[in-house]
Design a protein around this motif. Structure first.
Motif, PDB file in Angstrom:
ATOM      1  N   THR A  40      20.411  -2.431   4.024  1.00 32.59           N
ATOM      2  CA  THR A  40      19.848  -2.098   2.712  1.00 32.59           C
ATOM      3  C   THR A  40      20.993  -1.745   1.775  1.00 32.59           C
ATOM      4  O   THR A  40      21.779  -0.839   2.068  1.00 32.59           O
ATOM      5  N   LEU A  41      21.094  -2.458   0.678  1.00 30.77           N
ATOM      6  CA  LEU A  41      22.165  -2.190  -0.281  1.00 30.77           C
ATOM      7  C   LEU A  41      21.852  -0.948  -1.102  1.00 30.77           C
ATOM      8  O   LEU A  41      20.698  -0.627  -1.354  1.00 30.77           O
ATOM      9  N   LEU A  42      22.919  -0.271  -1.538  1.00 32.14           N
ATOM     10  CA  LEU A  42      22.785   0.892  -2.412  1.00 32.14           C
ATOM     11  C   LEU A  42      23.480   0.609  -3.736  1.00 32.14           C
ATOM     12  O   LEU A  42      24.697   0.382  -3.778  1.00 32.14           O
ATOM     13  N   THR A  43      22.710   0.614  -4.799  1.00 36.54           N
ATOM     14  CA  THR A  43      23.221   0.444  -6.164  1.00 36.54           C
ATOM     15  C   THR A  43      23.199   1.792  -6.869  1.00 36.54           C
ATOM     16  O   THR A  43      22.179   2.484  -6.852  1.00 36.54           O
ATOM     17  N   VAL A  44      24.324   2.154  -7.493  1.00 38.71           N
ATOM     18  CA  VAL A  44      24.427   3.459  -8.144  1.00 38.71           C
ATOM     19  C   VAL A  44      24.891   3.303  -9.587  1.00 38.71           C
ATOM     20  O   VAL A  44      25.927   2.690  -9.859  1.00 38.71           O
ATOM     21  N   ASP A  45      24.103   3.850 -10.486  1.00 36.42           N
ATOM     22  CA  ASP A  45      24.492   3.989 -11.885  1.00 36.42           C
ATOM     23  C   ASP A  45      25.405   5.212 -11.974  1.00 36.42           C
ATOM     24  O   ASP A  45      24.964   6.343 -11.795  1.00 36.42           O
ATOM     25  N   ALA A  46      26.689   4.962 -12.239  1.00 39.26           N
ATOM     26  CA  ALA A  46      27.683   6.036 -12.311  1.00 39.26           C
ATOM     27  C   ALA A  46      28.152   6.255 -13.743  1.00 39.26           C
ATOM     28  O   ALA A  46      29.273   6.706 -13.983  1.00 39.26           O
ATOM     29  N   VAL A  47      27.271   5.975 -14.692  1.00 36.40           N
ATOM     30  CA  VAL A  47      27.653   5.962 -16.103  1.00 36.40           C
ATOM     31  C   VAL A  47      28.150   7.321 -16.590  1.00 36.40           C
ATOM     32  O   VAL A  47      29.078   7.394 -17.397  1.00 36.40           O
ATOM     33  N   THR A  48      27.560   8.413 -16.125  1.00 36.04           N
ATOM     34  CA  THR A  48      28.011   9.722 -16.605  1.00 36.04           C
ATOM     35  C   THR A  48      28.729  10.527 -15.527  1.00 36.04           C
ATOM     36  O   THR A  48      28.842  11.751 -15.638  1.00 36.04           O
ATOM     37  N   THR A  49      29.230   9.838 -14.501  1.00 38.94           N
ATOM     38  CA  THR A  49      29.979  10.544 -13.461  1.00 38.94           C
ATOM     39  C   THR A  49      31.341   9.903 -13.191  1.00 38.94           C
ATOM     40  O   THR A  49      32.355  10.606 -13.179  1.00 38.94           O
ATOM     41  N   ALA A  50      31.384   8.605 -12.973  1.00 43.57           N
ATOM     42  CA  ALA A  50      32.651   7.952 -12.624  1.00 43.57           C
ATOM     43  C   ALA A  50      33.669   8.101 -13.742  1.00 43.57           C
ATOM     44  O   ALA A  50      33.391   7.786 -14.896  1.00 43.57           O
ATOM     45  N   GLY A  51      34.832   8.596 -13.379  1.00 44.01           N
ATOM     46  CA  GLY A  51      35.901   8.792 -14.347  1.00 44.01           C
ATOM     47  C   GLY A  51      36.033  10.216 -14.832  1.00 44.01           C
ATOM     48  O   GLY A  51      37.020  10.565 -15.469  1.00 44.01           O
ATOM     49  N   MET A  52      35.036  11.055 -14.509  1.00 43.44           N
ATOM     50  CA  MET A  52      35.123  12.453 -14.923  1.00 43.44           C
ATOM     51  C   MET A  52      35.062  13.385 -13.727  1.00 43.44           C
ATOM     52  O   MET A  52      35.350  14.571 -13.853  1.00 43.44           O
ATOM     53  N   GLU A  53      34.682  12.849 -12.575  1.00 40.35           N
ATOM     54  CA  GLU A  53      34.680  13.638 -11.358  1.00 40.35           C
ATOM     55  C   GLU A  53      34.808  12.682 -10.183  1.00 40.35           C
ATOM     56  O   GLU A  53      34.598  11.471 -10.327  1.00 40.35           O
ATOM     57  N   GLY A  56      23.924  10.348 -12.426  1.00 43.59           N
ATOM     58  CA  GLY A  56      23.730  11.377 -13.446  1.00 43.59           C
ATOM     59  C   GLY A  56      22.755  10.865 -14.487  1.00 43.59           C
ATOM     60  O   GLY A  56      23.094   9.962 -15.258  1.00 43.59           O
ATOM     61  N   GLU A  57      21.549  11.409 -14.513  1.00 49.18           N
ATOM     62  CA  GLU A  57      20.521  10.942 -15.451  1.00 49.18           C
ATOM     63  C   GLU A  57      20.810  11.512 -16.844  1.00 49.18           C
ATOM     64  O   GLU A  57      20.542  12.681 -17.134  1.00 49.18           O
ATOM     65  N   THR A  58      21.364  10.654 -17.689  1.00 45.48           N
ATOM     66  CA  THR A  58      21.813  11.060 -19.021  1.00 45.48           C
ATOM     67  C   THR A  58      20.691  11.632 -19.874  1.00 45.48           C
ATOM     68  O   THR A  58      20.924  12.507 -20.716  1.00 45.48           O
ATOM     69  N   SER A  59      19.473  11.163 -19.669  1.00 42.53           N
ATOM     70  CA  SER A  59      18.378  11.563 -20.548  1.00 42.53           C
ATOM     71  C   SER A  59      17.918  12.994 -20.317  1.00 42.53           C
ATOM     72  O   SER A  59      17.281  13.587 -21.197  1.00 42.53           O
ATOM     73  N   THR A  60      18.241  13.577 -19.138  1.00 42.10           N
ATOM     74  CA  THR A  60      17.758  14.925 -18.829  1.00 42.10           C
ATOM     75  C   THR A  60      18.845  15.869 -18.325  1.00 42.10           C
ATOM     76  O   THR A  60      18.591  17.051 -18.140  1.00 42.10           O
ATOM     77  N   GLY A  61      20.060  15.347 -18.074  1.00 39.11           N
ATOM     78  CA  GLY A  61      21.130  16.204 -17.568  1.00 39.11           C
ATOM     79  C   GLY A  61      20.968  16.573 -16.110  1.00 39.11           C
ATOM     80  O   GLY A  61      21.405  17.654 -15.694  1.00 39.11           O
ATOM     81  N   VAL A  62      20.389  15.669 -15.317  1.00 43.01           N
ATOM     82  CA  VAL A  62      20.160  15.923 -13.891  1.00 43.01           C
ATOM     83  C   VAL A  62      21.151  15.129 -13.052  1.00 43.01           C
ATOM     84  O   VAL A  62      21.401  13.946 -13.307  1.00 43.01           O
TER      85      VAL A  62
END
Length: 387
Positions: A164-177, A142-148
């Motif tokens: 190939t490893l997958l790294t995910v920024d879940a800062v605005t998603t994990a814990g709310m959905e 979830g791109e916090t800067s644009t709401g995408v």
């Protein structure tokens, strides 16, 4: 002579969020040493809660880094990227570009996949950059800067069967959905305590797959970031050996907030954010506010990005709101002065703070009835949901 009680602050930013009442209470617990058996027992409970939150495999290593979400981001690159590694970074906003900068600082050859502001990363663009030399793909969910909302499941599917490893920024998603680390094939995920969980800032919950640990142990050189070295963290969190002093009271608060989130249910929290967001939009739309993200499927449920009406003085209105103890966040970079970003995470995704906002906007903008319209719209939305 007694002074009047201060006006409670209404925090509607995309982070930090208002602290959950149970987390506030937990902060007042008596201090214990970070090597105390009670703290280790609490940590084990936190680890299991993080596995549940991330949808991780039962044996997945989880932990709290003593820093904000940006430390979670940096720790992934510090531990899993070496000089010369080919890394695809998806960037359609400020935090994707931050990922690219961090990866480059750790020596990665960054292959940047971009999308216009307000649009999601296209999986086909990732596929076009993908080959057998790519060691990692990194994407902001979830791109916090644009709401995408970026299509993490579709990007993850491209990596099936690849080393190939997958790294995910879940800062605005994990814990709310719901987040499905194991099912999607995510290798490293992180968030910040102050986002969807509504805990105090200062902790970054992470989850690390066995594949990521194998990559870590195959490093040609030591991890350059000692503080967040994966083996050092595991020594403390699993083997209960000293590594560094953890912020015990923040652990108390995170545990309380995480427990509250899981008890409520991630699907319920997801619906709560969606309903509040819909009601806010339908209330403000007649004033000229519009969705910044045009495609409904690409809108991030936890950060409502609204294009401002023509003629609205962004800085002046937000300053007036701040005088009334209401915090609303504007755009970043190219979107400064063009959009508002309203947080719908954790305790900010409640009717009361948004009713407070509407009452203030009634006065500032001279438009009566906004609070009533918000309440009526929210009731209609919730009543339309099947029991």
């Amino acid at each position: 002579m007694t002074s009047a009680a201060p006006t409670p602050h209404t925090l509607l930013t995309p982070g930090p969020t208002p602290i959950h009442p149970r987390a506030v209470q937990a902060l007042t617990r008596d201090m214990l040493g970070h090597m105390d058996p009670v703290v280790f027992a609490l940590n084990r409970d936190i680890q299991q809660g993080l596995r549940d939150m991330y949808g991780a495999a039962p044996d997945t290593f989880t932990a709290l880094l003593a820093g904000t979400g940006s430390l979670g981001m940096e720790a992934g690159f510090a531990n899993l990227v070496e000089s010369g590694d080919e890394v695809i970074v998806c960037a359609n906003g400020s935090f994707g570009h931050r990922m690219a900068e961090m990866a480059a600082r750790y020596g990665a050859r960054v292959r940047l996949v971009t999308a216009p502001l307000g649009e999601a990363i296209r999986p086909e663009d990732v596929a076009a950059q993908l080959d057998d030399h790519v060691r990692m793909v990194a994407v902001v969910h979830g791109e916090t800067s644009t709401g995408v909302l970026n299509p993490v499941p579709e990007i993850a599917e491209l990596l099936r069967g690849r080393d190939t490893l997958l790294t995910v920024d879940a800062v605005t998603t994990a814990g709310m959905e719901p987040f499905h680390m194991q099912a999607w094939g995510v290798d490293y995920a992180y968030t910040g305590a102050q986002k969807c969980l509504s805990a105090p800032p200062g902790l970054a919950p992470i989850a690390v797959s066995d594949r990521a640990f194998a990559r870590f142990h195959a490093r040609r050189s030591p991890t350059p970031l000692w503080y967040a070295d994966l083996d050092g963290l595991r020594d403390y969190w699993v083997h209960q050996s000293y590594h560094h002093t953890v912020p015990v009271n923040l652990h108390y608060a995170l545990h309380a907030a995480l427990s509250a989130a899981l008890e409520e249910g991630l699907e319920v929290r997801q619906a709560r954010a969606a309903h509040i967001g819909q009601a806010v939009y339908h209330t403000l739309e007649p004033l000229g506010f519009r969705h910044y993200v045009q495609d409904p499927a690409q809108r991030l449920p936890t950060v409502l990005a609204l294009r401002l009406p023509d003629g609205l003085n962004d800085a002046a209105v937000r300053a007036e709101l701040r005088q009334r103890e209401i915090s609303v966040t504007g755009g970043l970079g190219a979107t400064a002065g063009l959009i508002w970003r309203l947080g719908l995470m954790g305790e900010s995704a409640r009717p009361a703070p948004y009713r407070t906002l509407m009452l203030a906007l009634e006065d500032i903008l001279g438009v009566p009835g906004l609070a009533g319209r918000f309440t009526e719209t929210l009731t209609e939305i919730e009543d339309a949901v099947p029991a």
